[in-house]
Motif scaffolding. Sequence first.
Motif, PDB file in Angstrom:
ATOM      1  N   UNK A 137       0.922  -1.347  -0.082  1.00 15.32           N
ATOM      2  CA  UNK A 137      -0.044  -0.083  -0.137  1.00 15.32           C
ATOM      3  C   UNK A 137       0.890   1.087   0.011  1.00 15.32           C
ATOM      4  N   UNK A 138       0.299   2.184  -0.925  1.00 18.13           N
ATOM      5  CA  UNK A 138       0.956   3.359  -0.888  1.00 18.13           C
ATOM      6  C   UNK A 138       2.377   3.501  -1.094  1.00 18.13           C
ATOM      7  N   UNK A 139       3.099   2.357  -1.722  1.00 21.37           N
ATOM      8  CA  UNK A 139       4.358   2.616  -2.076  1.00 21.37           C
ATOM      9  C   UNK A 139       4.593   1.554  -3.209  1.00 21.37           C
ATOM     10  N   UNK A 140       5.349   1.791  -4.331  1.00 27.00           N
ATOM     11  CA  UNK A 140       5.426   1.076  -5.524  1.00 27.00           C
ATOM     12  C   UNK A 140       6.955   0.870  -5.607  1.00 27.00           C
ATOM     13  N   UNK A 141       7.360  -0.407  -5.896  1.00 33.15           N
ATOM     14  CA  UNK A 141       8.909  -0.440  -6.188  1.00 33.15           C
ATOM     15  C   UNK A 141       9.006  -1.128  -7.555  1.00 33.15           C
ATOM     16  N   UNK A 142      10.088  -0.558  -8.279  1.00 32.09           N
ATOM     17  CA  UNK A 142      10.028  -1.022  -9.674  1.00 32.09           C
ATOM     18  C   UNK A 142      11.402  -1.266 -10.121  1.00 32.09           C
ATOM     19  N   UNK A 143      11.779  -2.514 -10.892  1.00 32.00           N
ATOM     20  CA  UNK A 143      13.080  -2.665 -11.310  1.00 32.00           C
ATOM     21  C   UNK A 143      13.469  -1.713 -12.531  1.00 32.00           C
ATOM     22  N   UNK A 144      14.676  -1.135 -12.427  1.00 34.11           N
ATOM     23  CA  UNK A 144      15.255  -0.354 -13.623  1.00 34.11           C
ATOM     24  C   UNK A 144      15.428  -1.202 -14.848  1.00 34.11           C
ATOM     25  N   UNK A 145      15.204  -0.586 -15.987  1.00 36.90           N
ATOM     26  CA  UNK A 145      15.451  -1.317 -17.287  1.00 36.90           C
ATOM     27  C   UNK A 145      14.246  -2.368 -17.636  1.00 36.90           C
ATOM     28  N   UNK A 146      13.511  -2.521 -16.773  1.00 42.23           N
ATOM     29  CA  UNK A 146      12.301  -3.431 -17.064  1.00 42.23           C
ATOM     30  C   UNK A 146      10.709  -2.627 -17.275  1.00 42.23           C
ATOM     31  N   UNK A 147      10.236  -3.182 -18.459  1.00 44.96           N
ATOM     32  CA  UNK A 147       8.910  -2.396 -18.756  1.00 44.96           C
ATOM     33  C   UNK A 147       7.900  -3.052 -17.772  1.00 44.96           C
ATOM     34  N   UNK A 209       7.461   6.204  -5.024  1.00 44.59           N
ATOM     35  CA  UNK A 209       7.971   5.203  -6.229  1.00 44.59           C
ATOM     36  C   UNK A 209       9.425   5.074  -5.931  1.00 44.59           C
ATOM     37  N   UNK A 210       9.972   3.608  -5.644  1.00 43.03           N
ATOM     38  CA  UNK A 210      11.099   3.601  -5.474  1.00 43.03           C
ATOM     39  C   UNK A 210      11.694   2.526  -6.597  1.00 43.03           C
ATOM     40  N   UNK A 211      12.886   3.138  -7.239  1.00 44.18           N
ATOM     41  CA  UNK A 211      13.273   2.186  -8.564  1.00 44.18           C
ATOM     42  C   UNK A 211      14.639   1.790  -7.981  1.00 44.18           C
ATOM     43  N   UNK A 212      14.614   0.434  -8.249  1.00 47.86           N
ATOM     44  CA  UNK A 212      15.829  -0.350  -7.900  1.00 47.86           C
ATOM     45  C   UNK A 212      16.588  -1.094  -8.939  1.00 47.86           C
ATOM     46  N   UNK A 213      17.771  -1.653  -8.728  1.00 44.72           N
ATOM     47  CA  UNK A 213      18.313  -2.704  -9.570  1.00 44.72           C
ATOM     48  C   UNK A 213      17.550  -3.846  -9.626  1.00 44.72           C
ATOM     49  N   UNK A 214      17.615  -4.688 -10.865  1.00 43.83           N
ATOM     50  CA  UNK A 214      17.059  -5.640 -11.165  1.00 43.83           C
ATOM     51  C   UNK A 214      16.925  -6.764  -9.928  1.00 43.83           C
ATOM     52  N   UNK A 216      18.172  -6.427  -6.886  1.00 48.43           N
ATOM     53  CA  UNK A 216      17.736  -5.866  -5.667  1.00 48.43           C
ATOM     54  C   UNK A 216      16.202  -5.964  -5.652  1.00 48.43           C
ATOM     55  N   UNK A 217      15.531  -5.736  -6.770  1.00 53.73           N
ATOM     56  CA  UNK A 217      14.106  -5.846  -6.875  1.00 53.73           C
ATOM     57  C   UNK A 217      13.689  -7.066  -6.498  1.00 53.73           C
ATOM     58  N   UNK A 218      14.230  -8.158  -7.259  1.00 50.98           N
ATOM     59  CA  UNK A 218      13.822  -9.512  -7.199  1.00 50.98           C
ATOM     60  C   UNK A 218      13.934 -10.221  -5.784  1.00 50.98           C
ATOM     61  N   UNK A 219      15.036  -9.851  -4.998  1.00 50.80           N
ATOM     62  CA  UNK A 219      15.094 -10.013  -3.739  1.00 50.80           C
ATOM     63  C   UNK A 219      14.268  -9.502  -2.883  1.00 50.80           C
ATOM     64  N   UNK A 220      13.761  -8.155  -2.863  1.00 52.11           N
ATOM     65  CA  UNK A 220      12.943  -7.558  -2.283  1.00 52.11           C
ATOM     66  C   UNK A 220      11.654  -8.229  -2.511  1.00 52.11           C
ATOM     67  N   UNK A 221      11.097  -8.404  -3.744  1.00 52.00           N
ATOM     68  CA  UNK A 221       9.847  -9.293  -4.219  1.00 52.00           C
ATOM     69  C   UNK A 221       9.681 -10.227  -3.211  1.00 52.00           C
ATOM     70  N   UNK A 222      10.530 -11.275  -3.256  1.00 46.39           N
ATOM     71  CA  UNK A 222      10.498 -12.426  -2.840  1.00 46.39           C
ATOM     72  C   UNK A 222      10.591 -12.443  -1.217  1.00 46.39           C
ATOM     73  N   UNK A 223      11.197 -11.349  -0.581  1.00 50.78           N
ATOM     74  CA  UNK A 223      10.734 -11.043   0.724  1.00 50.78           C
ATOM     75  C   UNK A 223       9.611 -10.512   1.108  1.00 50.78           C
TER      76      UNK A 223
END
Length: 322
Positions: A137-147, A209-214, A216-223
């Motif tokens: 809620x209220x926060x979106x995280x996105x990987x850099x370089x991926x649509x 909106x937090x943009x992350x390296x791919x 780091x994003x995958x690890x965050x999504x898994x957590x």
Amino acid sequence: MLQRLPLIAVALPGCQGTQSALSPAGSEAEATLTLFVVMSIGAAAIWFAVVAFVCFAVRSQRRVFAEPAASRLVLWGGGVFPTVTLFALLTYAFWLMPTLRPSPTFRDATDFRVEVTGRQYWWQVVYVHRGLTIAAANEIRLPVGRRIEFLLKSDDVIHSFWIPSLGGKMDMIPGRENRLSLMAQRTGVFRGACAEFCGTSHAFMALTAVTMEPDAFDAWLASQAKASINVAGEGRALFLRHGCGSCHRVAGTEAAGAAGPDLSHLGSRQMLGAGIVANTEDNIAGFIANPGAIKPGAAMPAFSMLAPQDIRAIAAWLKGLR
């Protein structure tokens, strides 16, 4: 002109920041800025041409022009030049349109996507990935370089989803699903907002909106797909005893409410209350005691009747959910 330089210097910092369309961090925002610059140049060209003709007419007011010469001036200066310029700008805008608003590519529920639902006055976020639904809620995280494809909805009134540094806005209309795609180009933390007046706390409906390296994003999504390691901490029993779970969900507990924001990993979010205040233990406690004082019109009732030590214990537990 020299007297205006201090004003220009003061205004220039407004072109930067976490919520500026003039400081793009996404491919769509960059295309929008390019279109803005080109349109501004075209508008300036027309304006200077008109001013030049006015100055010419004023300085030549005593001269007598033959009718054919006057007709040519009107034809070329008032007809051909603006028509050609505007046609060129329109053609360029149509050529740039696929970059400004790329068509979403996901076609079924198995594709990765982010579902965002606008509510009064917060954002419900759900990541759909490989058959899993990960609520936030209220926060979106996105990987850099991926649509990334967004599915935008509203449960009450018309909202508008807009992260200026990443791309253009799109309305969220009750009973309708709109699709949007964004691709971040650099890491950072950016601010989004509801761009359609939606009620009392419209101005307090922001989005981080937090943009992350791919990786780091995958690890965050898994957590995020798992319950917080601190879910069994002190304060959990009070949270459940006082009925907070009837409106909020916390993974790993009996709390499964859907009326309010998902709090499963609240402690890892940067802001509280849809971007109103920093996510600190004190602010969480203040929101529990009297949410209306922080966000007017919030549907959450005040819990000021609770003992201060209970409020502090619940706030500390929620802050520890990472």
